[in-house]
Structures are given as C-alpha cells and as structure tokens.
Scaffold this motif. Sequence first.
Motif, mmCIF file in Angstrom:
data_model
loop_
_atom_site.group_PDB
_atom_site.id
_atom_site.type_symbol
_atom_site.label_atom_id
_atom_site.label_comp_id
_atom_site.label_asym_id
_atom_site.label_seq_id
_atom_site.Cartn_x
_atom_site.Cartn_y
_atom_site.Cartn_z
ATOM 1 N N SER A 104 0.823 -1.223 0.000
ATOM 2 C CA SER A 104 0.000 0.000 0.000
ATOM 3 C C SER A 104 0.852 1.265 0.000
ATOM 4 C CB SER A 104 -0.972 -0.005 1.180
ATOM 5 O OG SER A 104 -1.762 -1.168 1.140
ATOM 6 N N GLY A 105 1.783 1.330 -0.940
ATOM 7 C CA GLY A 105 2.629 2.515 -1.058
ATOM 8 C C GLY A 105 3.570 2.695 0.115
ATOM 9 N N GLY A 106 3.890 1.588 0.801
ATOM 10 C CA GLY A 106 4.793 1.649 1.946
ATOM 11 C C GLY A 106 4.117 2.085 3.232
ATOM 12 N N SER A 107 2.766 2.130 3.256
ATOM 13 C CA SER A 107 2.053 2.611 4.443
ATOM 14 C C SER A 107 1.536 1.479 5.333
ATOM 15 C CB SER A 107 0.889 3.512 4.030
ATOM 16 O OG SER A 107 -0.087 2.771 3.320
ATOM 17 N N ALA A 108 1.778 0.240 4.947
ATOM 18 C CA ALA A 108 1.364 -0.901 5.768
ATOM 19 C C ALA A 108 2.410 -2.001 5.651
ATOM 20 C CB ALA A 108 -0.006 -1.422 5.324
ATOM 21 N N ILE A 109 2.529 -2.776 6.704
ATOM 22 C CA ILE A 109 3.443 -3.915 6.747
ATOM 23 C C ILE A 109 2.605 -5.166 6.941
ATOM 24 C CG2 ILE A 109 5.374 -5.001 7.969
ATOM 25 C CD1 ILE A 109 5.996 -2.068 9.008
ATOM 26 N N VAL A 110 2.833 -6.171 6.105
ATOM 27 C CA VAL A 110 2.119 -7.436 6.201
ATOM 28 C C VAL A 110 3.077 -8.485 6.767
ATOM 29 C CG1 VAL A 110 0.903 -9.257 4.935
ATOM 30 C CG2 VAL A 110 0.699 -6.866 4.195
ATOM 31 N N GLU A 111 2.694 -9.051 7.906
ATOM 32 C CA GLU A 111 3.432 -10.159 8.516
ATOM 33 C C GLU A 111 2.631 -11.427 8.237
ATOM 34 O OE1 GLU A 111 4.837 -10.537 12.941
ATOM 35 O OE2 GLU A 111 2.796 -11.340 12.755
ATOM 36 N N HIS B 41 -2.775 -23.250 9.388
ATOM 37 C CA HIS B 41 -2.627 -22.333 10.525
ATOM 38 C C HIS B 41 -2.113 -20.958 10.107
ATOM 39 C CE1 HIS B 41 -3.442 -25.699 13.092
ATOM 40 N NE2 HIS B 41 -2.431 -26.375 12.563
ATOM 41 N N GLU B 42 -2.041 -20.692 8.790
ATOM 42 C CA GLU B 42 -1.515 -19.402 8.327
ATOM 43 C C GLU B 42 -2.257 -18.250 9.002
ATOM 44 O OE1 GLU B 42 -0.211 -18.431 4.143
ATOM 45 O OE2 GLU B 42 -2.041 -17.218 4.257
ATOM 46 N N MET B 43 -1.486 -17.255 9.432
ATOM 47 C CA MET B 43 -2.052 -16.047 10.026
ATOM 48 C C MET B 43 -1.361 -14.829 9.431
ATOM 49 S SD MET B 43 -2.579 -17.091 14.023
ATOM 50 C CE MET B 43 -1.128 -18.128 14.218
ATOM 51 N N VAL B 44 -2.124 -13.759 9.310
ATOM 52 C CA VAL B 44 -1.620 -12.508 8.766
ATOM 53 C C VAL B 44 -1.852 -11.412 9.799
ATOM 54 C CG1 VAL B 44 -1.950 -10.763 6.963
ATOM 55 C CG2 VAL B 44 -2.028 -13.198 6.381
ATOM 56 N N THR B 45 -0.855 -10.579 9.976
ATOM 57 C CA THR B 45 -0.962 -9.432 10.870
ATOM 58 C C THR B 45 -0.576 -8.197 10.064
ATOM 59 O OG1 THR B 45 -0.351 -10.839 12.744
ATOM 60 C CG2 THR B 45 -0.173 -8.456 13.064
ATOM 61 N N ILE B 46 -1.406 -7.157 10.138
ATOM 62 C CA ILE B 46 -1.155 -5.910 9.409
ATOM 63 C C ILE B 46 -0.797 -4.827 10.422
ATOM 64 C CG2 ILE B 46 -2.083 -4.197 7.809
ATOM 65 C CD1 ILE B 46 -2.053 -6.998 6.596
ATOM 66 N N TYR B 47 0.323 -4.151 10.163
ATOM 67 C CA TYR B 47 0.781 -3.034 10.989
ATOM 68 C C TYR B 47 0.623 -1.763 10.161
ATOM 69 C CZ TYR B 47 3.188 -6.770 13.570
ATOM 70 O OH TYR B 47 3.485 -7.908 14.274
ATOM 71 N N HIS B 48 -0.014 -0.747 10.728
ATOM 72 C CA HIS B 48 -0.152 0.541 10.033
ATOM 73 C C HIS B 48 -0.404 1.634 11.064
ATOM 74 C CE1 HIS B 48 -4.545 0.996 10.558
ATOM 75 N NE2 HIS B 48 -4.506 -0.314 10.597
ATOM 76 N N SER C 118 -5.044 7.307 12.276
ATOM 77 C CA SER C 118 -5.119 8.726 11.918
ATOM 78 C C SER C 118 -4.335 9.622 12.879
ATOM 79 C CB SER C 118 -6.580 9.180 11.839
ATOM 80 O OG SER C 118 -7.217 8.983 13.088
ATOM 81 N N GLU C 119 -4.060 9.149 14.091
ATOM 82 C CA GLU C 119 -3.240 9.931 15.039
ATOM 83 C C GLU C 119 -1.749 9.616 14.899
ATOM 84 O OE1 GLU C 119 -6.134 8.221 16.572
ATOM 85 O OE2 GLU C 119 -7.168 10.060 15.999
ATOM 86 N N ARG C 120 -1.406 8.830 13.906
ATOM 87 C CA ARG C 120 -0.032 8.398 13.646
ATOM 88 C C ARG C 120 0.521 7.545 14.787
ATOM 89 N NH1 ARG C 120 2.976 9.831 9.535
ATOM 90 N NH2 ARG C 120 4.864 10.052 10.737
ATOM 91 N N ASP C 121 -0.350 6.726 15.368
ATOM 92 C CA ASP C 121 0.062 5.715 16.338
ATOM 93 C C ASP C 121 -0.012 4.366 15.647
ATOM 94 O OD1 ASP C 121 0.408 7.456 18.535
ATOM 95 O OD2 ASP C 121 -1.732 7.390 18.990
ATOM 96 N N LEU C 122 0.977 3.538 15.867
ATOM 97 C CA LEU C 122 1.011 2.232 15.224
ATOM 98 C C LEU C 122 -0.126 1.360 15.738
ATOM 99 C CD1 LEU C 122 2.548 0.524 13.184
ATOM 100 C CD2 LEU C 122 4.005 -0.268 15.054
ATOM 101 N N THR C 123 -0.850 0.760 14.808
ATOM 102 C CA THR C 123 -1.998 -0.098 15.087
ATOM 103 C C THR C 123 -1.755 -1.450 14.435
ATOM 104 O OG1 THR C 123 -3.443 1.825 15.135
ATOM 105 C CG2 THR C 123 -4.494 -0.292 14.795
ATOM 106 N N VAL C 124 -2.281 -2.506 15.049
ATOM 107 C CA VAL C 124 -2.098 -3.869 14.565
ATOM 108 C C VAL C 124 -3.469 -4.520 14.416
ATOM 109 C CG1 VAL C 124 -1.137 -6.137 15.141
ATOM 110 C CG2 VAL C 124 0.105 -4.065 15.802
ATOM 111 N N THR C 125 -3.705 -5.184 13.293
ATOM 112 C CA THR C 125 -4.862 -6.063 13.161
ATOM 113 C C THR C 125 -4.317 -7.456 12.887
ATOM 114 O OG1 THR C 125 -6.219 -4.281 12.276
ATOM 115 C CG2 THR C 125 -7.039 -6.527 11.975
ATOM 116 N N HIS C 126 -4.654 -8.391 13.770
ATOM 117 C CA HIS C 126 -4.146 -9.762 13.694
ATOM 118 C C HIS C 126 -5.271 -10.679 13.213
ATOM 119 C CE1 HIS C 126 -1.964 -13.381 14.692
ATOM 120 N NE2 HIS C 126 -2.913 -13.756 15.531
#
Length: 162
Positions: free
Chosen positions: A52-59, A67-74, A77-85
């Motif tokens: 996404s243009g370098g705005s998200a990291i996919v683990e 058992h595959e799992m994906v975690t997204i780091y981005h 809006s307050e520029r605090d790192l958020t994780v969705t697992h």
Amino acid sequence: MIAAPSHHPSSIDPHVGSEAFERMKSLVGSWEGTMDMGEGPMKIDASYKLTSGGSAIVETIFERSPHEMVTIYHDNSERDLTVTHYCMLHNQPKLELKELEEHEIEFDLAEDADIDVAAEEHMHALTIKFKGEDKMTQHWTKYEEGEPQMVTEIAYTRLDAE
C-alpha cells in the motif's frame, strides 16, 4: 473494474510513518523462528513486506498451512502504530501501541476492538523485542474468559532482507 492510477507510481513520495512504524519497517524480509506450545520446540517461518505505497506492513506466519495467520501493521489517523491480527482463532483482534522503547514495542487490545473479552478466546497483547538487526522475539498473550491464559514466545532470526 479497478481504475488505473491517474499518476505514474514513481511520482508518489515515499511514505514516512510514526517512529514505531519506521522501526517495524526494519523487519521487512524473511525470518525463521522457534516457539514452544507445550510439545517441544517448533520451527516457524515469517515474512514481512511493505504494501500500500509503503504505508502498511504485512506479517505472514505459518505460510501456506491451515494455521496461516496474517498481521497488518499501520499507523492510525493519530499516527500511532496499530495492529490487526487475522488469527486462526477465527477473530481479528485490533491492538494499539501501548509503549515504545529503544528496543521494544508493546501493543494491547484496542478499546474499539471488535472482541468480546469475557467470552472470546483471543490474542490480547503483543510485545516485540529487537535484538540487533537480525534477531527479535515476539511475546503474544492469549486471553480466555477475560483473563490471560498463555504467553507464547517466538524467537526469530533473519534469513534475508528484502
């Protein structure tokens, strides 16, 4: 049909995120880890890639397995790192930055997470400890019935950088 971008991709400025996001970007590449779920040491592979243009990291862990799992780091809006697992427990806990230290990032379940803490088994917290450029550990805390039940430690070593 998805429309093509109205400008050439090379004209987009590189994304610069929060301090925590920029630290996470250092993980981009392939990693091999070891964890113990009570049955002895088990190998685990992980990959980190920018999207996404370098705005998200996919683990991605346990790639191409049931058992595959994906975690997204981005950054939010307050520029605090958020994780969705996206978890094999069939839920998607949202974690938010709790603390950023020189060699450690801590996340805890976000107040607006779509999780029933009292009833759902879920990942509730994550701590990432950076141990130089090529080693890190993750500590995932699982909750059941509203209480911490297990902390899983994964010790990773970098295989290659992207």
